[in-house]
Scaffold this active site. Structure first.
Site, PDB file in Angstrom:
ATOM      1  N   ASN A  35      -9.922  -0.177  -0.881  1.00 51.63           N
ATOM      2  CA  ASN A  35      -8.463  -0.076  -0.768  1.00 51.63           C
ATOM      3  C   ASN A  35      -7.835  -0.681  -2.026  1.00 51.63           C
ATOM      4  O   ASN A  35      -7.926  -1.892  -2.238  1.00 51.63           O
ATOM      5  CB  ASN A  35      -8.008  -0.819   0.490  1.00 51.63           C
ATOM      6  CG  ASN A  35      -6.516  -0.726   0.735  1.00 51.63           C
ATOM      7  OD1 ASN A  35      -5.756  -0.351  -0.154  1.00 51.63           O
ATOM      8  ND2 ASN A  35      -6.109  -1.085   1.931  1.00 51.63           N
ATOM      9  N   CYS A  71       0.817  -1.227   0.000  1.00 52.56           N
ATOM     10  CA  CYS A  71       0.000   0.000   0.000  1.00 52.56           C
ATOM     11  C   CYS A  71       0.849   1.275   0.000  1.00 52.56           C
ATOM     12  O   CYS A  71       0.381   2.329  -0.421  1.00 52.56           O
ATOM     13  CB  CYS A  71      -0.943   0.011   1.186  1.00 52.56           C
ATOM     14  SG  CYS A  71      -2.076  -1.381   1.186  1.00 52.56           S
ATOM     15  N   HIS A 106      -3.397   7.348   1.659  1.00 52.73           N
ATOM     16  CA  HIS A 106      -3.747   5.991   1.223  1.00 52.73           C
ATOM     17  C   HIS A 106      -5.153   5.684   1.728  1.00 52.73           C
ATOM     18  O   HIS A 106      -5.490   5.953   2.882  1.00 52.73           O
ATOM     19  CB  HIS A 106      -2.742   4.996   1.786  1.00 52.73           C
ATOM     20  CG  HIS A 106      -3.171   3.580   1.603  1.00 52.73           C
ATOM     21  ND1 HIS A 106      -3.567   3.094   0.377  1.00 52.73           N
ATOM     22  CD2 HIS A 106      -3.305   2.558   2.492  1.00 52.73           C
ATOM     23  CE1 HIS A 106      -3.906   1.824   0.522  1.00 52.73           C
ATOM     24  NE2 HIS A 106      -3.763   1.478   1.795  1.00 52.73           N
TER      25      HIS A 106
END
Ligand code: ACO
Length: 320
Positions: free
Chosen positions: A277, A114, A247
């Protein structure tokens, strides 16, 4: 005047297939209410089986190049952040290079999950500042749907597919560009978020495993501290930040980070509701969304941050 890396174009790519929380509730023991309350996610995009990570990367890159007014001949560096590459090798970045028709410079992948885009941006910035390269494509592209255990409600509801890209260009003068960047890793926490198999060297295909509550706790602490570091490096205060581009893991992590910075929630770019996500793609997807709808303007101070498996985490502070 120091040489600085300036974002001159952004682009993104999302597969057309929308999977809603209700869709997931039809095949898992979950509910729209639980997912929205715990994560802020309403839906995610899932790519068709024939789509490759490099396809999404190329689409996002082409849009970023069009926005920057450059062509393949102008690019001499391609960095792709991905945890879901097309193949074990060659690097997905070289696939992207070939598909775009870029014929010079370097192309390589970065695996920081990520945090991948923040890592990639920092590495590209260093290469541009060193003078060896002049114009980079920095891309985050993921097909997390391929590594999800679709029977596991604790992870299957959280992720989606997508790609985002920027053109990053070395400039000799001006106040625009990357002002500060910091990267961190702490490999002791690998067992909190990992894939239990793959790549080719293991002869297995793995699925994502996560201890969500513990990841959450580390995320809030690590993100707050790295955000403070880049602000201090640049001599800026939280009040100087026009846009937090975080993020997109969970709306509650975003809100907690904004609270710690004392930043009004309207100043936080939030796409987690519609994209879920998307790992390395999430920061450039959010950036492109806010540039495209006119929120982020040239001259705005933007704070990009991410934390992911490893753990890895980092932040980039820039004047857009
Ligand atoms: N639907 C319904 N119930 C569920 C679901 C689901 N999809 N998933 C878990 N539950 C249940 C659990 O089984 C548990 O039940 P129990 O109490 O009977 O055991 C209950 O809900 C609570 O589970 P928790 O894991 O404690 O819930 P929490 O409030 O921590 O939310 C979540 C879970 C959303 C995963 C949260 O911890 C989170 O977002 N963590 C961050 C993880 C993350 O985003 N990682 C991505 C990469 S790293 C990064 O980007 C920061």
């Amino acid at each position: 005047m120091p040489r600085r890396s300036v974002i001159t174009g952004t682009g993104s790519a999302l597969p057309p297939g929308v999977v809603t929380n209700q869709d997931l509730a039809g095949r898992l023991d979950t509910s729209d209410e639980w997912i929205v309350e715990r994560t802020g996610i309403h839906q995610r995009r899932i790519a068709a089986p024939e789509v490759k990570t490099s396809d999404l990367a190329v689409e996002a890159a082409e849009k970023a190049m069009a926005a920057a007014g450059v062509t393949a001949a102008d690019i001499d560096l391609i960095v792709v952040a991905t945890a879901t590459p097309d193949d074990t090798f060659p690097a997905t970045a070289t696939r992207v290079q070939a598909k775009l028709g870029v014929r010079r410079g370097a192309a390589f992948d970065i695996a920081a999950v990520c945090s991948g885009f923040v890592y990639a941006l920092t590495v590209a910035d260093a290469l541009l500042k060193s003078g060896g390269h002049s114009r980079a494509l920095v891309i985050g592209a993921e097909l997390f749907s391929r590594i999800l255990d679709w029977e596991d409600r604790t992870t299957a509801v959280l992720f989606g597919d997508g790609a985002g890209a920027v053109v990053l260009e070395a400039r000799d003068a001006g106040d625009r560009g990357i002002l500060a960047a910091r990267l961190h890793a702490d490999g002791r926490h690998a067992d909190l978020l990992y894939v239990d198999g793959g790549p080719g060297s293991t002869g297995t295909v793995g699925k994502l495993r996560m201890k969500g509550r513990e990841v959450f706790r580390h995320a809030v602490a690590n993100l707050s501290s790295v955000v403070g570091e880049v602000l201090e490096d640049a001599g800026l205060a939280p009040a100087d930040v026009d846009w937090l581009v975080p993020h997109q893991a969970n709306a509650r992590i975003l809100e907690a980070t904004a609270r710690k910075l004392n930043l009004p929630i309207e100043r936080v770019v939030m796409t987690v509701g519609s994209h879920a996500n998307t790992s390395a793609a999430s920061v450039p997807l959010a950036l492109d969304a806010a540039v495209t709808d006119g929120r982020i303007q040239v001259g705005d101070i933007c704070l990009l941050e991410a934390m992911g498996g490893g753990f890895t985490w980092g932040a980039v502070l820039l004047r857009f």
